[in-house]
Design a protein around this motif. Structure first.
Motif, short mmCIF file in Angstrom:
data_model
loop_
_atom_site.label_atom_id
_atom_site.label_comp_id
_atom_site.label_asym_id
_atom_site.label_seq_id
_atom_site.Cartn_x
_atom_site.Cartn_y
_atom_site.Cartn_z
N UNK A 148 53.71 37.85 43.77
CA UNK A 148 54.37 39.00 44.39
C UNK A 148 55.79 38.63 44.77
N UNK A 149 56.75 39.42 44.29
CA UNK A 149 58.17 39.20 44.55
C UNK A 149 58.69 40.40 45.33
N UNK A 150 59.63 40.16 46.25
CA UNK A 150 60.15 41.33 46.96
C UNK A 150 61.32 41.09 47.86
N UNK A 151 62.52 41.54 47.43
CA UNK A 151 63.71 41.61 48.29
C UNK A 151 64.03 40.28 48.95
N UNK A 152 63.73 39.18 48.30
CA UNK A 152 64.07 37.87 48.82
C UNK A 152 63.12 37.30 49.83
N UNK A 159 61.62 29.49 47.98
CA UNK A 159 61.56 28.17 47.35
C UNK A 159 62.69 28.00 46.33
N UNK A 160 62.91 29.01 45.51
CA UNK A 160 63.96 28.94 44.49
C UNK A 160 65.33 28.78 45.15
N UNK A 161 65.60 29.53 46.19
CA UNK A 161 66.89 29.42 46.87
C UNK A 161 67.08 28.03 47.47
N UNK A 222 70.15 36.72 40.42
CA UNK A 222 70.23 37.88 41.33
C UNK A 222 70.91 37.51 42.63
N UNK A 223 70.63 36.31 43.13
CA UNK A 223 71.16 35.89 44.42
C UNK A 223 72.50 35.19 44.34
N UNK A 269 66.95 42.02 37.58
CA UNK A 269 68.24 42.08 36.87
C UNK A 269 69.36 42.06 37.90
N UNK A 270 70.41 41.31 37.56
CA UNK A 270 71.54 41.19 38.52
C UNK A 270 72.19 42.55 38.72
#
Length: 270
Positions: A148-152, A159-161, A222-223, A269-270
């Motif tokens: 589940x992914x959502x708005x950071x 973890x990715x950041x 995206x970030x 998508x960016x």
């Protein structure tokens, strides 16, 4: 609709609560540790009597069970059974959120007819909860989903950041395949299934089967972070438990939904 959301403090639970209230529904949400404000009730779903008492007091028309703890069999398996038993006793409809962790990854893909074959304790707990739910609530809707992914806000995005900024070490696997879903899409589908009795299993995941590394690249872009800062490796041979590739085929469920289940390539998508 009078709705009770178990696990209302989690990423999915919060979005279900927000959308349900925005639609004018009467919503009660539960949390275990972190208070969630107005309409929130502290509840440990491992306590069968406490679950039964709250359901009897709220008298919901529908219960959504989005509560789980990966390392806690009692919360995930027994808790799912307790919620199902309370739903049966109160004659409430039940939407139970399950996981692709119930599968070994040995099949090329899994549709709604696939039989669970878990290879981790968490997957086994989720599979056990499904058995209890479907045994106790004849018209229960079981929602099998993926990352589940959502708005950071998800664990994966954080973890990715952290890896991309050097805050922590780690690698992202190029052979660990899942079907990530946006929390808004998943919550929309859950509420559709809550509104009308649709018993049985429903696969609700994203349209793209992608690797953890590719997912990390999309999140980093995206970030505004450098995808090249994300180390890549192979999970095969690493000794880590769990399935390598689990692809959920959602075609049957998607035909029955108004909510469109977007793929990560689109919603990130960016």
């Amino acid at each position: 609709m009078r709705l009770l959301v178990a696990g209302g403090g989690g990423l999915l639970g919060r979005e279900v609560v927000r959308r349900a209230r925005a639609a004018g529904h009467e919503v009660t949400a539960t949390f275990r540790d972190r208070p969630i404000g107005v309409g929130g009730h502290r509840l440990d779903i491992r306590d069968r009597a406490a679950v039964a008492a709250l359901v009897a007091a709220v008298r919901p028309e529908v219960i959504v069970n989005a509560a789980y703890r990966q390392a806690d069999w009692a919360a995930t398996a027994d808790g799912g059974m307790h919620v199902a038993a309370a739903a049966a006793a109160s004659r409430a409809r039940l939407v139970h959120v399950s996981s692709d962790a119930i599968f070994s990854g040995r099949a090329d893909e899994y549709d709604e007819t696939a039989v669970p074959d878990p290879i981790t304790p968490y997957g086994a707990a989720k599979a056990a909860a499904e058995v209890a739910v479907r045994g106790l609530v004849v018209d229960a809707a079981v929602v099998r989903t993926s990352l589940i992914i959502g708005a950071g806000e998800s664990v994966i995005e954080r973890q990715v950041r952290a890896i991309a900024t050097g805050e922590r070490g780690g690698v992202l696997f190029a052979d660990d395949i899942r079907c990530p879903v946006h929390v808004a899409d998943l919550a929309g589908a859950v509420l559709e299934l809550a509104a009308v009795a649709r018993p049985g299993v429903h696969n609700v995941a994203g349209a793209d089967a992608i690797s953890r590394h590719r997912l990390g690249v999309l999140i980093a872009r995206r970030d505004g972070l450098d995808p090249a800062a994300l180390p890549v490796a192979l999970r095969a041979g690493s000794g880590l438990p769990g399935a390598l590739a689990v692809r959920l085929n959602c075609a049957v469920t998607q035909k029955a939904l108004v909510t469109r289940l977007r793929g990560a390539e689109e919603f990130l998508a960016a």
